[in-house]
Design a protein around this motif. Sequence first.
Motif, PDB file in Angstrom:
ATOM      1  N   HIS A  32       0.890  -1.430   0.158  1.00  0.00           N
ATOM      2  CA  HIS A  32      -0.026  -0.065   0.301  1.00  0.00           C
ATOM      3  C   HIS A  32       0.565   0.854  -0.035  1.00  0.00           C
ATOM      4  O   HIS A  32       1.603   1.041   0.699  1.00  0.00           O
ATOM      5  N   GLY A  33       0.484   1.777  -1.133  1.00  0.00           N
ATOM      6  CA  GLY A  33       1.281   3.366  -0.870  1.00  0.00           C
ATOM      7  C   GLY A  33       2.796   3.775  -1.869  1.00  0.00           C
ATOM      8  O   GLY A  33       3.245   4.060  -2.331  1.00  0.00           O
ATOM      9  N   PHE A  34       2.942   1.819  -2.719  1.00  0.00           N
ATOM     10  CA  PHE A  34       4.100   2.348  -3.504  1.00  0.00           C
ATOM     11  C   PHE A  34       3.615   2.754  -4.641  1.00  0.00           C
ATOM     12  O   PHE A  34       2.443   1.770  -5.275  1.00  0.00           O
ATOM     13  N   ASP A  35       4.091   3.089  -5.868  1.00  0.00           N
ATOM     14  CA  ASP A  35       3.778   3.491  -7.010  1.00  0.00           C
ATOM     15  C   ASP A  35       5.178   3.355  -7.882  1.00  0.00           C
ATOM     16  O   ASP A  35       6.142   3.909  -7.435  1.00  0.00           O
ATOM     17  N   ILE A  36       5.624   2.530  -8.343  1.00  0.00           N
ATOM     18  CA  ILE A  36       6.697   2.335  -9.124  1.00  0.00           C
ATOM     19  C   ILE A  36       6.933   3.797  -9.977  1.00  0.00           C
ATOM     20  O   ILE A  36       8.469   4.318 -10.507  1.00  0.00           O
ATOM     21  N   LEU A  37       5.778   4.518 -10.364  1.00  0.00           N
ATOM     22  CA  LEU A  37       6.066   5.152 -11.166  1.00  0.00           C
ATOM     23  C   LEU A  37       6.122   6.899 -10.058  1.00  0.00           C
ATOM     24  O   LEU A  37       7.332   7.782 -10.469  1.00  0.00           O
ATOM     25  N   ASP A  38       6.347   6.905  -9.431  1.00  0.00           N
ATOM     26  CA  ASP A  38       6.904   8.462  -8.391  1.00  0.00           C
ATOM     27  C   ASP A  38       8.719   7.465  -8.305  1.00  0.00           C
ATOM     28  O   ASP A  38       9.128   8.627  -8.387  1.00  0.00           O
ATOM     29  N   TYR A  39       9.164   6.661  -8.500  1.00  0.00           N
ATOM     30  CA  TYR A  39      10.266   5.825  -8.426  1.00  0.00           C
ATOM     31  C   TYR A  39      10.950   5.532 -10.020  1.00  0.00           C
ATOM     32  O   TYR A  39      12.177   6.544  -9.934  1.00  0.00           O
TER      33      TYR A  39
END
Length: 113
Positions: A62-69
């Motif tokens: 929950h809260g992980f979004d690969i596009l943030d990285y």
Amino acid sequence: MELDEKEQEVLNFFEEQSGRWVLMKKPTLSLDTRLGEDLRMVWEEAGELAEAFFQQFNVDSHGFDILDYLGEELSFITKLYYKVKGQPIAETPNKPLTIRMFSESAKAGRWLY
């Protein structure tokens, strides 16, 4: 610095899962290895690896979004369009995504970042 058991497990996972290196020598992995910059992973590949990690280590994603990285690469056509129009390409800098982040999250049982 010596790794604890969980850190070593996570590092082993990434060594096994980080793909084949045909034209270049595979880098030596550490907790500070960055998936995008050091391992040259694109967002699709890193996202699949992250999902496998979350399942294997039973980590709440929950809260992980690969596009943030690792943001989506702009296509050649999109880059050409901006160039022809004389408009700058607004690329959002990504946050680093390191093996340490996965290791710390594995210890906590949830994504910490």
